[in-house]
Design a protein around this motif. Sequence first.
Motif, mmCIF file in Angstrom:
data_model
loop_
_atom_site.group_PDB
_atom_site.id
_atom_site.type_symbol
_atom_site.label_atom_id
_atom_site.label_comp_id
_atom_site.label_asym_id
_atom_site.label_seq_id
_atom_site.Cartn_x
_atom_site.Cartn_y
_atom_site.Cartn_z
ATOM 1 N N ALA A 259 0.833 -1.209 0.000
ATOM 2 C CA ALA A 259 0.000 0.000 0.000
ATOM 3 C C ALA A 259 0.864 1.254 0.000
ATOM 4 N N ASP A 260 1.927 1.268 0.798
ATOM 5 C CA ASP A 260 2.829 2.423 0.828
ATOM 6 C C ASP A 260 3.489 2.634 -0.529
ATOM 7 N N ALA A 261 3.896 1.516 -1.176
ATOM 8 C CA ALA A 261 4.565 1.617 -2.473
ATOM 9 C C ALA A 261 3.618 2.125 -3.552
ATOM 10 N N VAL A 262 2.335 1.764 -3.467
ATOM 11 C CA VAL A 262 1.351 2.259 -4.429
ATOM 12 C C VAL A 262 1.113 3.756 -4.203
ATOM 13 N N ARG A 263 0.969 4.151 -2.957
ATOM 14 C CA ARG A 263 0.735 5.574 -2.649
ATOM 15 C C ARG A 263 1.888 6.448 -3.129
ATOM 16 N N SER A 264 3.115 5.917 -3.007
ATOM 17 C CA SER A 264 4.292 6.711 -3.394
ATOM 18 C C SER A 264 4.506 6.757 -4.895
ATOM 19 N N GLY A 265 3.823 5.880 -5.628
ATOM 20 C CA GLY A 265 4.009 5.815 -7.069
ATOM 21 C C GLY A 265 5.070 4.822 -7.505
ATOM 22 N N LYS A 266 5.801 4.241 -6.568
ATOM 23 C CA LYS A 266 6.790 3.224 -6.920
ATOM 24 C C LYS A 266 6.108 2.060 -7.645
ATOM 25 N N VAL A 267 4.932 1.637 -7.138
ATOM 26 C CA VAL A 267 4.140 0.587 -7.778
ATOM 27 C C VAL A 267 2.950 1.243 -8.471
ATOM 28 N N ALA A 268 2.866 1.060 -9.795
ATOM 29 C CA ALA A 268 1.794 1.701 -10.563
ATOM 30 C C ALA A 268 0.480 0.944 -10.459
ATOM 31 N N GLY A 269 0.559 -0.327 -10.215
ATOM 32 C CA GLY A 269 -0.652 -1.135 -10.130
ATOM 33 C C GLY A 269 -0.356 -2.472 -9.499
ATOM 34 N N ALA A 270 -1.371 -3.070 -8.897
ATOM 35 C CA ALA A 270 -1.202 -4.380 -8.275
ATOM 36 C C ALA A 270 -2.511 -5.144 -8.364
ATOM 37 N N ALA A 271 -2.392 -6.464 -8.298
ATOM 38 C CA ALA A 271 -3.575 -7.336 -8.302
ATOM 39 C C ALA A 271 -3.290 -8.508 -7.398
ATOM 40 N N LEU A 272 -4.150 -8.699 -6.410
ATOM 41 C CA LEU A 272 -3.975 -9.771 -5.427
ATOM 42 C C LEU A 272 -5.219 -10.642 -5.370
ATOM 43 N N ASP A 273 -4.961 -11.941 -5.189
ATOM 44 C CA ASP A 273 -6.055 -12.902 -5.008
ATOM 45 C C ASP A 273 -5.964 -13.586 -3.644
ATOM 46 N N VAL A 274 -4.836 -13.396 -2.946
ATOM 47 C CA VAL A 274 -4.591 -14.064 -1.665
ATOM 48 C C VAL A 274 -4.049 -13.054 -0.663
ATOM 49 N N TYR A 275 -4.299 -13.316 0.636
ATOM 50 C CA TYR A 275 -4.020 -12.308 1.657
ATOM 51 C C TYR A 275 -3.484 -12.967 2.920
ATOM 52 N N SER A 276 -2.804 -12.181 3.734
ATOM 53 C CA SER A 276 -2.197 -12.706 4.954
ATOM 54 C C SER A 276 -3.248 -13.230 5.908
ATOM 55 N N SER A 277 -4.437 -12.639 5.895
ATOM 56 C CA SER A 277 -5.545 -13.109 6.715
ATOM 57 C C SER A 277 -6.795 -13.173 5.843
ATOM 58 N N GLU A 278 -7.421 -14.335 5.827
ATOM 59 C CA GLU A 278 -8.625 -14.509 5.013
ATOM 60 C C GLU A 278 -9.765 -15.049 5.866
ATOM 61 N N PRO A 279 -11.010 -14.630 5.612
ATOM 62 C CA PRO A 279 -11.408 -13.669 4.574
ATOM 63 C C PRO A 279 -10.951 -12.252 4.901
ATOM 64 N N LEU A 280 -10.650 -11.509 3.866
ATOM 65 C CA LEU A 280 -10.172 -10.133 4.014
ATOM 66 C C LEU A 280 -11.353 -9.216 4.290
ATOM 67 N N ARG A 281 -11.359 -8.575 5.469
ATOM 68 C CA ARG A 281 -12.458 -7.694 5.866
ATOM 69 C C ARG A 281 -12.051 -6.233 5.892
ATOM 70 N N ASP A 282 -10.787 -5.981 6.133
ATOM 71 C CA ASP A 282 -10.304 -4.601 6.229
ATOM 72 C C ASP A 282 -8.875 -4.569 5.715
ATOM 73 N N SER A 283 -8.537 -3.609 4.882
ATOM 74 C CA SER A 283 -7.198 -3.543 4.313
ATOM 75 C C SER A 283 -6.913 -2.145 3.796
ATOM 76 N N PRO A 284 -5.681 -1.657 3.942
ATOM 77 C CA PRO A 284 -5.314 -0.374 3.353
ATOM 78 C C PRO A 284 -5.389 -0.388 1.829
ATOM 79 N N LEU A 285 -5.439 -1.583 1.246
ATOM 80 C CA LEU A 285 -5.523 -1.693 -0.215
ATOM 81 C C LEU A 285 -6.913 -1.336 -0.736
ATOM 82 N N PHE A 286 -7.935 -1.389 0.137
ATOM 83 C CA PHE A 286 -9.299 -1.098 -0.298
ATOM 84 C C PHE A 286 -9.433 0.319 -0.852
ATOM 85 N N GLU A 287 -8.675 1.235 -0.314
ATOM 86 C CA GLU A 287 -8.828 2.644 -0.691
ATOM 87 C C GLU A 287 -8.023 3.026 -1.924
#
Length: 545
Positions: A259-287
Amino acid sequence: MASPATMLVLCLRTTTMSAVKIVVAESIADAGLELLAAYAQVDLATEADHEELTRRLREADALVVRSATQVDARMIGASPKLRVIGRAGIGVDNIDLEAATRAGVLVVNAPQANTVSAAEHTMALLLAQARNIAQADAALRNGSWDRKRFRGVEVHGKTLGIIGLGNIGTLVAKRAAAFGMRLIGYDPYVLPARASRVGVELCADLAGLCAEADFITVHLPRTRETEGLIGADLFALMQDGVRIVNTSRGGIVDEEALADAVRSGKVAGAALDVYSSEPLRDSPLFELPQVVLTPHLGASTREAQDRAATDVAEAVVAALNGELVLSAVNVDLGQDISDEVRRFLAVAEHLGKVFVALAGGLPRVLTIRAEGRLGEYAIRPLRLGVLKGVLAGSSDAPVSYVNAPAMAADRGVSVEEESSDEARGYQSVFRVSGVVAGRTISVAGTVGRGPLIAGILGFALELPLANHLLIIRNEDIPGMIGRVGTLLGELDINIADMVLGRSQDHPGIALMALSVDRSMSDAELDGLRAMEGVGEAVEVELDLH
C-alpha cells in the motif's frame, strides 16, 4: 436437496460393512465423493465444529479437507487410526505437517488440480490492472464515461519477472510469451536449461529480477523463508511504475508495504487474489483504485474443483492401500520423479521384504543400486520403498513412507546409493544388498510385463512377484525338484510358478524360487527344512494389490 453423490455417501454410511472410514470435513465435488464411497465408509462432517470433528476422527483412517479446516496437533494426536490427510487443493497451511509426520500420517494434496485455473487467473489479473478494467467497469456503471482517466499500458514488449517456476509459474510463462512479453525468473531450485525450455532467462537473485521487471508475478509456497518476502526492501529495488500480481499464497507480499509503495508511485498497479488473513475484511488496499482484489478465486473454476476432488480422492485411496503417493507433502521424494523410477516403486518395496525375510534381521548399512536406464535418475523414492519393505518385514509397528526414514535411523540402519549405466540382460535392474550376522544378502528386481525378481543371493533367475513366495537353497543333485514338489503336493499346496538358478560363486549349490497358492505353517516349513539336501527354506509373504 442433497446431490446424488451425497445421497450415495449417506446411504453407504449406514449400510457399508467396510472397516475403513474416511471423514470428509468440507464440501468437495461429487466425483471425489463417489470415488471415496466406492472404497470405504464415508462420514460427511461438513457441518461439524472443531470439537465434533476431533471426536469423529477417533475411529477414522483418513481425513479430507479443503482450506478452512485447521488440522492441528491435538486433532492428529486424538486420531490413533489416522493414516492419511488429504487436502483437496494445493496449499497445506492449515495442516500441522510436523505433527502429522511425527504420527506417521501421510499428507497428500492435489498439486495439479488448479494449475491451469490459477495460471489463467494470474493472466486475467495482470491484464485487468494493466488496463484498469475493474475501475472502468465500476465507473461506467455509476454513469461516468471517462476514457482518458483509465488509459492503461500494453503488456507486449514488457519484461515479466516470475518468482517461482513451479507448475503454475511455468504455465504463466507460456501464456505471457504468447502476449509477446520478455520473460525473466528467479527460482533457486530450477536449472537454467529447464527455464530456457519455456523461454525464461534465470536471474541470479531477486534483486536482479526486481531491477529489470516491468511486471512481477509471485508463485511461491508460504513458508518461514517466504513470509513477507515481497516487502519494503524489495520494493525499493524495483523500477518505478512496476506492477505486481500475487495469486500464490497470502502473506508473501507485505500488504502494508505494498500500500505504501502504491501511494508513493513506486508501484503503478497491483492485483492480489490471496491475503495474509482470510477472509479479508479490512485492508489499506481497499482505498487504492490502482489495486485489483479478488477473494481467492485462483482455483474457483468448475474444472479445477472437479480435478481437486478426484485427484485427492485417488491419492487418499492409494495411501490407504499402502502405495507411495507422489503428491505426498511430508515425504521427501526429491525433484522430478522420472517415469522409469515410477515403474520400480512397487519392486523396491517388495525387494525390501524379500531381503529381510532372507536375512532374518536388519543390516547396519543397506546398499541400493540402480543399473541401466534406471541408473540415470535420482532414486530417492526407491530408497523409501526399500526401507518401508525392510522395516515392515521386521517390525510389528505400523510402517509408512512418512515414518520409515526415522524408524530406520532409530534402528541404526543407514542407506547407501549406487548407480551404473549398465544392466546385464535387462534395460533396468534394481538391487538391494547388506550384511547381516556376517552373511551378505542380495536380491535384485526388474520390470517386464510386471514386477519380477531377477536374482537372489547371487543366483540369476527370473520369477514374477506373487503373494506367497518360497525360496529354497539346496544341494545341486538329481531329484531335489521332485522331492520338493512331492512334499508340497502332500500338503495340498499348489505350485503356481517355479524357477531354478545356479551360480559360479556357489558350486554344488542350487536355488529354487517358487510362487505357491497359500502360505505354509511353521510345522510345514520345518518339514521342508528337514528334507535331505535342503540347506535353507524361506517363505516370503507379499501383499500384492
